[in-house]
Scaffold this active site. Structure first.
Site, PDB file in Angstrom:
ATOM      1  N   HIS A 189       8.127  10.953   0.496  1.00  0.00           N
ATOM      2  CA  HIS A 189       8.344  10.295   1.554  1.00  0.00           C
ATOM      3  C   HIS A 189       8.178  11.214   2.681  1.00  0.00           C
ATOM      4  O   HIS A 189       9.042  12.107   2.803  1.00  0.00           O
ATOM      5  CB  HIS A 189       9.429   9.394   1.460  1.00  0.00           C
ATOM      6  CG  HIS A 189       9.184   8.371   2.616  1.00  0.00           C
ATOM      7  ND1 HIS A 189       8.759   7.107   2.275  1.00  0.00           N
ATOM      8  CD2 HIS A 189       9.429   8.378   3.966  1.00  0.00           C
ATOM      9  CE1 HIS A 189       8.719   6.270   3.464  1.00  0.00           C
ATOM     10  NE2 HIS A 189       9.235   7.026   4.273  1.00  0.00           N
TER      11      HIS A 189
ATOM     12  N   ASN B  17      -0.463   8.509  -3.487  1.00  0.00           N
ATOM     13  CA  ASN B  17      -0.106   7.193  -2.934  1.00  0.00           C
ATOM     14  C   ASN B  17      -1.517   6.828  -1.984  1.00  0.00           C
ATOM     15  O   ASN B  17      -1.744   7.248  -1.004  1.00  0.00           O
ATOM     16  CB  ASN B  17       1.084   7.134  -2.233  1.00  0.00           C
ATOM     17  CG  ASN B  17       1.487   5.834  -1.815  1.00  0.00           C
ATOM     18  OD1 ASN B  17       0.762   5.180  -1.292  1.00  0.00           O
ATOM     19  ND2 ASN B  17       2.807   5.466  -2.079  1.00  0.00           N
TER      20      ASN B  17
ATOM     21  N   ARG C 254       1.280  -6.462   2.329  1.00  0.00           N
ATOM     22  CA  ARG C 254       0.348  -6.154   3.396  1.00  0.00           C
ATOM     23  C   ARG C 254      -0.652  -5.122   3.215  1.00  0.00           C
ATOM     24  O   ARG C 254      -1.647  -5.033   4.029  1.00  0.00           O
ATOM     25  CB  ARG C 254       1.551  -5.534   4.330  1.00  0.00           C
ATOM     26  CG  ARG C 254       2.265  -4.418   3.863  1.00  0.00           C
ATOM     27  CD  ARG C 254       2.953  -3.773   5.138  1.00  0.00           C
ATOM     28  NE  ARG C 254       4.306  -4.492   5.152  1.00  0.00           N
ATOM     29  CZ  ARG C 254       5.364  -3.968   5.649  1.00  0.00           C
ATOM     30  NH1 ARG C 254       5.305  -2.722   6.105  1.00  0.00           N
ATOM     31  NH2 ARG C 254       6.457  -4.759   5.648  1.00  0.00           N
TER      32      ARG C 254
ATOM     33  N   HIS D 158      -2.304   3.500   2.123  1.00  0.00           N
ATOM     34  CA  HIS D 158      -2.997   3.539   3.173  1.00  0.00           C
ATOM     35  C   HIS D 158      -4.488   3.307   3.167  1.00  0.00           C
ATOM     36  O   HIS D 158      -5.102   2.921   4.280  1.00  0.00           O
ATOM     37  CB  HIS D 158      -2.646   4.804   3.989  1.00  0.00           C
ATOM     38  CG  HIS D 158      -1.147   4.945   4.339  1.00  0.00           C
ATOM     39  ND1 HIS D 158      -0.584   4.190   5.446  1.00  0.00           N
ATOM     40  CD2 HIS D 158      -0.150   5.610   3.755  1.00  0.00           C
ATOM     41  CE1 HIS D 158       0.570   4.286   5.301  1.00  0.00           C
ATOM     42  NE2 HIS D 158       1.068   5.204   4.382  1.00  0.00           N
TER      43      HIS D 158
ATOM     44  N   HIS E 152       2.135   0.839  -3.879  1.00  0.00           N
ATOM     45  CA  HIS E 152       3.215  -0.133  -3.584  1.00  0.00           C
ATOM     46  C   HIS E 152       2.794  -1.516  -3.445  1.00  0.00           C
ATOM     47  O   HIS E 152       2.196  -1.810  -2.450  1.00  0.00           O
ATOM     48  CB  HIS E 152       4.206   0.392  -2.525  1.00  0.00           C
ATOM     49  CG  HIS E 152       5.274  -0.368  -2.321  1.00  0.00           C
ATOM     50  ND1 HIS E 152       6.252   0.054  -1.217  1.00  0.00           N
ATOM     51  CD2 HIS E 152       6.004  -1.360  -2.643  1.00  0.00           C
ATOM     52  CE1 HIS E 152       7.065  -0.718  -1.151  1.00  0.00           C
ATOM     53  NE2 HIS E 152       7.124  -1.561  -2.150  1.00  0.00           N
TER      54      HIS E 152
ATOM     55  N   GLU F  10       5.008   1.228  -7.485  1.00  0.00           N
ATOM     56  CA  GLU F  10       6.278   1.046  -6.471  1.00  0.00           C
ATOM     57  C   GLU F  10       6.562  -0.464  -6.478  1.00  0.00           C
ATOM     58  O   GLU F  10       5.495  -1.033  -6.129  1.00  0.00           O
ATOM     59  CB  GLU F  10       6.026   1.801  -5.215  1.00  0.00           C
ATOM     60  CG  GLU F  10       6.294   3.291  -5.464  1.00  0.00           C
ATOM     61  CD  GLU F  10       6.064   3.837  -3.972  1.00  0.00           C
ATOM     62  OE1 GLU F  10       6.432   2.984  -2.896  1.00  0.00           O
ATOM     63  OE2 GLU F  10       5.892   4.892  -3.970  1.00  0.00           O
TER      64      GLU F  10
ATOM     65  N   GLU G 248      13.452   9.274  -8.172  1.00  0.00           N
ATOM     66  CA  GLU G 248      12.605   9.880  -7.228  1.00  0.00           C
ATOM     67  C   GLU G 248      13.533  10.266  -5.937  1.00  0.00           C
ATOM     68  O   GLU G 248      14.032   9.361  -5.190  1.00  0.00           O
ATOM     69  CB  GLU G 248      11.332   8.995  -6.682  1.00  0.00           C
ATOM     70  CG  GLU G 248      10.569   9.639  -5.570  1.00  0.00           C
ATOM     71  CD  GLU G 248       9.074   8.877  -5.318  1.00  0.00           C
ATOM     72  OE1 GLU G 248       8.720   8.164  -6.237  1.00  0.00           O
ATOM     73  OE2 GLU G 248       8.682   9.197  -4.186  1.00  0.00           O
TER      74      GLU G 248
ATOM     75  N   THR H 199       8.900   2.384   3.564  1.00  0.00           N
ATOM     76  CA  THR H 199      10.259   2.404   2.805  1.00  0.00           C
ATOM     77  C   THR H 199      11.223   3.243   3.772  1.00  0.00           C
ATOM     78  O   THR H 199      10.923   4.503   3.823  1.00  0.00           O
ATOM     79  CB  THR H 199       9.841   2.879   1.423  1.00  0.00           C
ATOM     80  OG1 THR H 199       8.851   2.315   0.783  1.00  0.00           O
ATOM     81  CG2 THR H 199      11.328   2.621   0.474  1.00  0.00           C
TER      82      THR H 199
HETATM   83  N1  PXP Z   1       7.578   7.656  -2.524  1.00  0.00           N
HETATM   84  C1  PXP Z   1       8.030   6.550  -2.147  1.00  0.00           C
HETATM   85  C2  PXP Z   1       9.028   5.818  -3.172  1.00  0.00           C
HETATM   86  C3  PXP Z   1       7.451   5.906  -1.032  1.00  0.00           C
HETATM   87  O1  PXP Z   1       7.789   4.610  -0.635  1.00  0.00           O
HETATM   88  C4  PXP Z   1       6.392   6.375  -0.290  1.00  0.00           C
HETATM   89  C5  PXP Z   1       5.771   5.900   0.750  1.00  0.00           C
HETATM   90  O2  PXP Z   1       5.143   4.461   0.538  1.00  0.00           O
HETATM   91  C6  PXP Z   1       5.999   7.562  -0.677  1.00  0.00           C
HETATM   92  C7  PXP Z   1       6.583   8.273  -1.840  1.00  0.00           C
HETATM   93  C8  PXP Z   1       4.948   8.257   0.184  1.00  0.00           C
HETATM   94  O3  PXP Z   1       5.075   8.511   1.248  1.00  0.00           O
HETATM   95  P1  PXP Z   1       4.267   9.259   2.346  1.00  0.00           P
HETATM   96  O4  PXP Z   1       3.360   8.142   2.483  1.00  0.00           O
HETATM   97  O5  PXP Z   1       5.240   9.593   3.645  1.00  0.00           O
HETATM   98  O6  PXP Z   1       3.371  10.346   1.802  1.00  0.00           O
END
Ligand code: PXP
Length: 249
Positions: free
Chosen positions: A190, A7, A49, A10, A43, A70, A151, A101
């Site tokens: 997550h 993901n 944002r 960031h 996402h 996402e 998920e 989330t």
């Molecule tokens: N899966 C989903 C559905 C999420 O919303 C997120 C956070 O955006 C992640 C995975 C990844 O989470 P993390 O950034 O804490 O690894």
């Protein structure tokens, strides 16, 4: 063995902090793929944002693994997904006030509405996954929507104390087993980190882990020294090209 979805939200967070052009999530998606990512996740939030529409459009053209979008289950996002055609959509709950989330999607209370979105997206050839807590009621409801993936939300496991963590891991393993029995494929994510990922990766039947924050944090840790060295080298040995200044507007 579970695969890894990276993901890159960031990366976009850092760019948006300056409303600048760097770091570009599109470039970094390529680097993540070179590092072995099996898929790229972004996402697209309603408030934009971090990831922007332009990012998703370019990623659709450049990602060579799989693009997982996402998004909230809204008409606006559904239209974007149908236009851009990611390989997968993961439907997540979204609240403007949240930092990230916070909980799983309450599928059980909206099977008909979500079922409609799932049908239209899957009908267009886009895989759909529902981000849910690892509980039977939500997994049964997910199956009832016609979605082929879930998920599992690993947030409670990630935030649990070491005394609570074995029970949270059991919940995830149990959720994975239930989902598999229902014929669903299972992703999870997550809050996973380098310290807590292994027990989740070892759960039987886990397809893919989606991980973001800890990988971007680690990239800073392993990359910062080299970045500072490069800047120091420029300052200590600046170019004295007479055209250099005239090229700057
Ligand atoms: N899966 C989903 C559905 C999420 O919303 C997120 C956070 O955006 C992640 C995975 C990844 O989470 P993390 O950034 O804490 O690894």
């Amino acid at each position: 063995m579970a695969s890894l979805g990276v993901n890159i939200d960031h990366i976009a967070n850092v760019r948006q902090a300056r409303r600048s052009v760097e770091p570009d999530p599109v470039t970094h998606a390529l680097l993540a793929e070179l590092g072995g990512a099996d898929g790229i996740t972004v996402h697209l939030r309603e408030d934009r944002r971090h990831i922007q529409d332009r990012d998703v459009e370019l990623l659709r053209q450049t990602v060579r693994t799989r693009l997982n979008l996402e998004m909230a289950a809204t008409a606006e996002m559904e239209a974007i997904a149908l236009r851009i055609h990611p390989d997968m959509v993961t439907l997540v709950p979204e609240r403007r006030q949240e930092v990230t989330t916070e909980g799983g999607l309450d599928v059980a209370s909206q099977v008909a509405v979500l079922g409609g979105i799932v049908e239209r997206l899957q009908g267009a050839g886009i895989g759909v996954s529902l981000f849910v807590d690892p509980v039977a009621q939500q997994l049964d409801a997910s199956c009832a929507t016609g979605a082929r993936w879930v998920e599992l939300h690993t947030g409670r496991y990630a935030e649990a104390s070491w005394q609570e963590q074995p029970a949270e891991l059991e919940r995830l393993a149990g959720g994975c087993a239930i989902a598999r029995q229902l014929g669903l494929r299972v992703n999870a994510g997550h809050g996973l980190t380098y310290a807590n990922v292994e027990p989740v990766a070892a759960i039987e039947g886990m397809d893919e882990l989606n991980i973001g924050h800890t990988i971007v944090a680690r990239a800073l840790a392993v990359g910062l020294q080299a970045a500072v060295r490069e800047m120091r080298a420029l300052i200590q040995n600046p170019r004295r090209d007479p055209l250099f200044g005239s090229r700057v507007p």
